[in-house]
Design a protein around this motif. Structure first.
Motif, PDB file in Angstrom:
ATOM      1  N   SER A 250       0.842  -1.193   0.000  1.00  0.00           N
ATOM      2  CA  SER A 250       0.000   0.000   0.000  1.00  0.00           C
ATOM      3  C   SER A 250       0.877   1.243   0.000  1.00  0.00           C
ATOM      4  N   LEU A 251       0.592   2.162  -0.909  1.00  0.00           N
ATOM      5  CA  LEU A 251       1.313   3.435  -0.991  1.00  0.00           C
ATOM      6  C   LEU A 251       0.397   4.544  -0.488  1.00  0.00           C
ATOM      7  N   LYS A 252       0.821   5.202   0.592  1.00  0.00           N
ATOM      8  CA  LYS A 252       0.044   6.307   1.150  1.00  0.00           C
ATOM      9  C   LYS A 252       1.001   7.364   1.678  1.00  0.00           C
ATOM     10  N   PRO A 259       5.485  -6.325   2.840  1.00  0.00           N
ATOM     11  CA  PRO A 259       5.902  -7.413   3.738  1.00  0.00           C
ATOM     12  C   PRO A 259       7.227  -7.141   4.436  1.00  0.00           C
ATOM     13  N   PHE A 260       7.938  -6.129   4.012  1.00  0.00           N
ATOM     14  CA  PHE A 260       9.223  -5.746   4.616  1.00  0.00           C
ATOM     15  C   PHE A 260       9.067  -4.568   5.572  1.00  0.00           C
ATOM     16  N   GLY A 261       7.829  -4.155   5.823  1.00  0.00           N
ATOM     17  CA  GLY A 261       7.585  -3.011   6.693  1.00  0.00           C
ATOM     18  C   GLY A 261       7.280  -1.747   5.907  1.00  0.00           C
ATOM     19  N   ARG A 262       7.577  -0.594   6.513  1.00  0.00           N
ATOM     20  CA  ARG A 262       7.290   0.700   5.897  1.00  0.00           C
ATOM     21  C   ARG A 262       8.593   1.327   5.415  1.00  0.00           C
ATOM     22  N   VAL A 263       8.550   1.901   4.207  1.00  0.00           N
ATOM     23  CA  VAL A 263       9.743   2.532   3.650  1.00  0.00           C
ATOM     24  C   VAL A 263       9.319   3.746   2.831  1.00  0.00           C
ATOM     25  N   ALA A 264      10.094   4.808   2.917  1.00  0.00           N
ATOM     26  CA  ALA A 264       9.782   6.028   2.177  1.00  0.00           C
ATOM     27  C   ALA A 264       9.827   5.749   0.678  1.00  0.00           C
ATOM     28  N   ALA A 265       8.850   6.294  -0.056  1.00  0.00           N
ATOM     29  CA  ALA A 265       8.763   6.115  -1.506  1.00  0.00           C
ATOM     30  C   ALA A 265       8.282   7.414  -2.137  1.00  0.00           C
ATOM     31  N   PRO A 266       9.139   8.449  -2.126  1.00  0.00           N
ATOM     32  CA  PRO A 266       8.697   9.766  -2.584  1.00  0.00           C
ATOM     33  C   PRO A 266       8.567   9.896  -4.097  1.00  0.00           C
ATOM     34  N   ARG A 267       9.131   8.924  -4.879  1.00  0.00           N
ATOM     35  CA  ARG A 267       9.142   9.073  -6.339  1.00  0.00           C
ATOM     36  C   ARG A 267       8.406   7.919  -7.022  1.00  0.00           C
ATOM     37  N   ALA A 268       7.208   7.660  -6.570  1.00  0.00           N
ATOM     38  CA  ALA A 268       6.427   6.562  -7.143  1.00  0.00           C
ATOM     39  C   ALA A 268       5.946   6.905  -8.549  1.00  0.00           C
ATOM     40  N   GLU A 358      -1.648   6.256  -5.921  1.00  0.00           N
ATOM     41  CA  GLU A 358      -1.535   7.603  -5.363  1.00  0.00           C
ATOM     42  C   GLU A 358      -0.746   8.532  -6.280  1.00  0.00           C
ATOM     43  N   ALA A 359       0.135   7.966  -7.110  1.00  0.00           N
ATOM     44  CA  ALA A 359       1.023   8.771  -7.942  1.00  0.00           C
ATOM     45  C   ALA A 359       0.323   9.384  -9.148  1.00  0.00           C
ATOM     46  N   HIS A 360      -0.931   9.037  -9.406  1.00  0.00           N
ATOM     47  CA  HIS A 360      -1.632   9.583 -10.567  1.00  0.00           C
ATOM     48  C   HIS A 360      -1.782  11.104 -10.449  1.00  0.00           C
TER      49      HIS A 360
END
Length: 360
Positions: A250-252, A259-268, A358-360
């Motif tokens: 999930s990207l929010k 499954p690896f936890g939460r990680v920053a993804a600012p450039r989706a 979310e990146a749309h």
């Protein structure tokens, strides 16, 4: 590729078979002396696209241009486009020489003087590496040699565009690798544009000046081999490359939870689903009790596979998911892992590719 340098161009081509849309508004061009690889899964429309360009299929909508002319309604035999079929389509009762000469001795080619036919055929047979086999029957030569006969028969007609429908699919792995190099060398010597259909991502990346990825009748990415390999624009392209571990999540708010936890993804990148991708060769293996600096997922080692230039390691997560990790032997000897033992698989999140709604 600038339109004025294009040798062929498709504009909004659609082809339907009953309720099935094989091509859906495809627009594509190719430049003079360009090698284009067309990649996609079975049923993506690859062969239909070639058949529309060749004139074996008529589009339901859109136009086909070749050498500055609209050839949409022109019969296949008047287009001057070469086609190499997957099964080679050779005449089993004819010799190598007569197979290569067939097009020059029938139809429009029948106007060519016999002396010129003989010279052109011998030159082409030599170019494809079959000199001395002119009088052999095609049932007396190997699969790789038959492939070269099929190519010579097409090229002797001096087309400006050659369409290849999975021409290496019937060959064994060693022959495929050798013929990839030979096809590119022949094309470069003749200055002919090739459009090469394949279901193999390795073949597509190795052959093409540009790679066109097709899925369900639509082009979903066009780029150089490096662009498609390193920067897939959709999860589907990443899947076709067969080089990425893809995780659902999930990207929010610029954060991906998987499954690896939460990680920053600012450039989706925009996509219809939330997917996190890590290339096989960008994952590292740590002991199970290590404290990783970035995201990590626990998995036990299953097996490895030696590929010549690299080793593939296979791990399985507690929920049964298989994760692949590639070690290039140019970086040194591979580490060894204990079967069924737990490890942590980690990576630099800056090297991950994230897709999200979310990146749309």
């Amino acid at each position: 590729m600038a339109a004025q340098s294009a040798i062929f161009r498709l504009e909004g081509v659609t082809r339907r078979f009953g309720d099935v849309t094989a091509l859906d508004g495809v627009t594509l061009d190719a430049g003079v002396n360009e090698y284009i690889s067309l990649l996609g899964p079975s049923g993506s429309g690859k062969t239909t696209l070639l058949r529309v360009i060749a004139g074996f299929e008529a589009p339901d909508a859109g136009r086909v241009h070749f050498q500055g002319r609209d050839i949409t309604a022109l019969p296949a035999h008047e287009r001057g486009i070469g086609f190499v079929f997957q099964n080679f389509a050779l005449f089993p009762h004819l010799t190598v020489m007569k197979n290569v000469a067939f097009g020059l001795m029938h139809g429009k080619g029948a106007q060519v003087p016999q002396a010129e036919i003989d010279q052109r055929c011998r030159d082409m047979i030599e170019m494809v590496g079959l000199a001395g086999m002119e009088d052999r029957g095609v049932d007396q030569i190997s699969g790789g040699q038959r492939q070269r006969v099929a190519l010579a028969r097409t090229l002797v007609m001096q087309p400006k565009l050659v369409l290849l429908d999975e021409p290496l699919g019937a060959l064994d792995a060693n022959l495929r690798a050798r013929m990839r190099n030979e096809l590119r060398a022949i094309r470069e010597r003749l200055g002919v544009t090739f459009l090469h259909v394949t279901g193999s991502e390795t073949e597509a990346l190795a052959m093409g000046d540009r790679v066109v990825v097709l899925d369900r009748g639509r082009i979903i990415q066009i780029g150089t081999s490096e662009q498609v390999y390193d920067m897939p624009e959709t999860p589907e392209v990443a899947h076709f490359m067969n080089r990425f571990n893809l995780f659902e999540g999930s990207l929010k708010g610029g954060v991906f939870e998987g499954p690896f936890g939460r990680v920053a993804a600012p450039r989706a990148r925009p996509a219809k689903s939330d997917i996190y991708g890590v290339r096989y060769d960008r994952m590292r293996v740590l002991p199970a009790d290590a404290a990783p600096q970035g995201p990590a997922i626990r998995a036990h080692f299953v097996a490895n596979e030696y590929l010549g230039s690299s080793v593939m390691n296979f791990f399985e997560t507690p929920d049964g998911r298989v994760i692949e990790m590639e070690h290039h032997l140019s970086l040194g000897a591979p580490d060894t892992y204990v079967p069924r033992q737990d490890y942590l698989l980690t990576w630099n999140p800056e090297q991950a590719i994230v897709f999200g709604r979310e990146a749309h």
